[in-house]
Design a protein around this motif. Sequence first.
Motif, PDB file in Angstrom:
ATOM      1  N   THR A   1       0.858  -1.196   0.000  1.00  0.00           N
ATOM      2  CA  THR A   1       0.000   0.000   0.000  1.00  0.00           C
ATOM      3  C   THR A   1       0.886   1.235   0.000  1.00  0.00           C
ATOM      4  N   ALA A   2       0.432   2.279  -0.672  1.00  0.00           N
ATOM      5  CA  ALA A   2       1.152   3.549  -0.723  1.00  0.00           C
ATOM      6  C   ALA A   2       0.172   4.643  -0.307  1.00  0.00           C
ATOM      7  N   ALA A   3       0.591   5.473   0.644  1.00  0.00           N
ATOM      8  CA  ALA A   3      -0.292   6.517   1.175  1.00  0.00           C
ATOM      9  C   ALA A   3       0.516   7.766   1.464  1.00  0.00           C
ATOM     10  N   PRO A   4      -0.176   8.909   1.587  1.00  0.00           N
ATOM     11  CA  PRO A   4       0.553  10.118   1.992  1.00  0.00           C
ATOM     12  C   PRO A   4       1.181   9.943   3.380  1.00  0.00           C
ATOM     13  N   HIS A   5       0.460   9.206   4.274  1.00  0.00           N
ATOM     14  CA  HIS A   5       0.926   9.061   5.661  1.00  0.00           C
ATOM     15  C   HIS A   5       0.885   7.602   6.103  1.00  0.00           C
ATOM     16  N   ARG A   6       1.705   7.247   7.095  1.00  0.00           N
ATOM     17  CA  ARG A   6       1.911   5.840   7.431  1.00  0.00           C
ATOM     18  C   ARG A   6       0.676   5.139   7.978  1.00  0.00           C
ATOM     19  N   ARG A   7      -0.186   5.841   8.763  1.00  0.00           N
ATOM     20  CA  ARG A   7      -1.314   5.162   9.394  1.00  0.00           C
ATOM     21  C   ARG A   7      -2.232   4.532   8.339  1.00  0.00           C
ATOM     22  N   ASP A   8      -2.540   5.271   7.281  1.00  0.00           N
ATOM     23  CA  ASP A   8      -3.376   4.712   6.212  1.00  0.00           C
ATOM     24  C   ASP A   8      -2.687   3.549   5.514  1.00  0.00           C
ATOM     25  N   ALA A   9      -1.382   3.651   5.326  1.00  0.00           N
ATOM     26  CA  ALA A   9      -0.648   2.576   4.642  1.00  0.00           C
ATOM     27  C   ALA A   9      -0.672   1.295   5.479  1.00  0.00           C
ATOM     28  N   PHE A  10      -0.416   1.414   6.793  1.00  0.00           N
ATOM     29  CA  PHE A  10      -0.454   0.235   7.679  1.00  0.00           C
ATOM     30  C   PHE A  10      -1.861  -0.346   7.761  1.00  0.00           C
ATOM     31  N   ASP A  11      -2.847   0.522   8.032  1.00  0.00           N
ATOM     32  CA  ASP A  11      -4.223   0.032   8.218  1.00  0.00           C
ATOM     33  C   ASP A  11      -4.749  -0.632   6.947  1.00  0.00           C
ATOM     34  N   ALA A  12      -4.472  -0.032   5.799  1.00  0.00           N
ATOM     35  CA  ALA A  12      -4.982  -0.588   4.537  1.00  0.00           C
ATOM     36  C   ALA A  12      -4.347  -1.955   4.264  1.00  0.00           C
ATOM     37  N   ALA A  13      -3.073  -2.125   4.572  1.00  0.00           N
ATOM     38  CA  ALA A  13      -2.408  -3.424   4.366  1.00  0.00           C
ATOM     39  C   ALA A  13      -3.032  -4.475   5.281  1.00  0.00           C
ATOM     40  N   ASP A  14      -3.317  -4.099   6.518  1.00  0.00           N
ATOM     41  CA  ASP A  14      -3.949  -4.988   7.493  1.00  0.00           C
ATOM     42  C   ASP A  14      -5.357  -5.388   7.018  1.00  0.00           C
ATOM     43  N   PHE A  15      -6.102  -4.398   6.552  1.00  0.00           N
ATOM     44  CA  PHE A  15      -7.451  -4.615   6.014  1.00  0.00           C
ATOM     45  C   PHE A  15      -7.411  -5.577   4.818  1.00  0.00           C
ATOM     46  N   LEU A  16      -6.502  -5.338   3.892  1.00  0.00           N
ATOM     47  CA  LEU A  16      -6.380  -6.197   2.706  1.00  0.00           C
ATOM     48  C   LEU A  16      -6.105  -7.640   3.116  1.00  0.00           C
ATOM     49  N   MET A  17      -5.207  -7.829   4.080  1.00  0.00           N
ATOM     50  CA  MET A  17      -4.871  -9.185   4.524  1.00  0.00           C
ATOM     51  C   MET A  17      -6.056  -9.871   5.184  1.00  0.00           C
ATOM     52  N   ASP A  18      -6.754  -9.156   6.078  1.00  0.00           N
ATOM     53  CA  ASP A  18      -7.909  -9.751   6.756  1.00  0.00           C
ATOM     54  C   ASP A  18      -8.970 -10.184   5.747  1.00  0.00           C
ATOM     55  N   TYR A  19      -9.227  -9.342   4.754  1.00  0.00           N
ATOM     56  CA  TYR A  19     -10.271  -9.668   3.790  1.00  0.00           C
ATOM     57  C   TYR A  19      -9.854 -10.754   2.822  1.00  0.00           C
ATOM     58  N   LEU A  20      -8.616 -10.727   2.389  1.00  0.00           N
ATOM     59  CA  LEU A  20      -8.284 -11.751   1.394  1.00  0.00           C
ATOM     60  C   LEU A  20      -8.111 -13.124   2.024  1.00  0.00           C
ATOM     61  N   LYS A  21      -7.900 -13.180   3.340  1.00  0.00           N
ATOM     62  CA  LYS A  21      -7.833 -14.478   4.015  1.00  0.00           C
ATOM     63  C   LYS A  21      -9.163 -15.208   3.982  1.00  0.00           C
ATOM     64  N   SER A  22     -10.270 -14.497   4.150  1.00  0.00           N
ATOM     65  CA  SER A  22     -11.549 -15.215   4.190  1.00  0.00           C
ATOM     66  C   SER A  22     -12.579 -14.790   3.152  1.00  0.00           C
ATOM     67  N   ARG A  23     -12.190 -13.895   2.215  1.00  0.00           N
ATOM     68  CA  ARG A  23     -13.152 -13.494   1.181  1.00  0.00           C
ATOM     69  C   ARG A  23     -12.647 -13.717  -0.246  1.00  0.00           C
ATOM     70  N   ALA A  24     -11.416 -14.175  -0.394  1.00  0.00           N
ATOM     71  CA  ALA A  24     -10.909 -14.470  -1.736  1.00  0.00           C
ATOM     72  C   ALA A  24     -10.900 -16.000  -1.897  1.00  0.00           C
ATOM     73  N   PRO A  25     -11.424 -16.512  -3.023  1.00  0.00           N
ATOM     74  CA  PRO A  25     -11.624 -17.960  -3.150  1.00  0.00           C
ATOM     75  C   PRO A  25     -10.351 -18.760  -3.442  1.00  0.00           C
TER      76      PRO A  25
END
Lengths: 147, 81
Positions: free
Chosen positions: A96-120
């Motif tokens: 993830t690339a963001a202007p600031h680190r909090r969005d970059a960290f949170d978005a990466a965490d979000f992507l991982m959580d979702y792709l673990k149980s929502r990607a087939p």
Amino acid sequence: MEVEVRDSAFDPGATLNAFTARATGAGAIVSFTGITRDLATGDLQAMEIEHYPGMTERALTAIRDEAMTRFNLVDALVIHRYGRLSPGETIMMVATAAPHRRDAFDAADFLMDYLKSRAPFWKREITPDGAEWVAAKDDDEAALDRW
Amino acid sequence: MQIRYFAWLRERIGTGAEEVETDAKTVVALIEELKTRSDAHAFAFSDTAAIRAAVDQDLVPFDAPVTGAKEVAFFPPMTGG
């Protein structure tokens, strides 16, 4: 190629460098790389990953689009492999690339959580005793409630 | 309608895809119909809590409609990442 589903190996370092180079305006880059780990017993011969061609790309694109909407991002990347992998091989990565680190960290965490149980994708562990499907963890489903 | 199976559902049923004629209106009604096709189907669908469904490649709840769908897929909870 902000979402890529592939059977062959890729170089996470080179991928991250290319992602960083085109992330104009970003002040923070976060990446996560998933590795095929050996079992506690040390006898994993291979991990086989089955997927649902077509739906996989749709699901990953939807998850990435959701991350782009929820967080202040410049860009996001998801790569996931399928097929037969040996212990130590890279399974997947998100960046993830963001202007600031909090969005970059949170978005990466979000992507991982979702792709673990929502990607087939479905993993199967191959050992000398045979092949066993990996069971989904309740924790993985519960992790989605954080968002 | 094309029915797709993945992971251990595919193994238990013995095929990854089959064409079925159905009047089922929902995912759950379709499952009840599929269970009557063979002992393997009945066994594969015996624990529906362990099964997820997608209609035309979108994950859906079991009460979702299947009328007019081209493809309905059944599979265990996903284990990506």
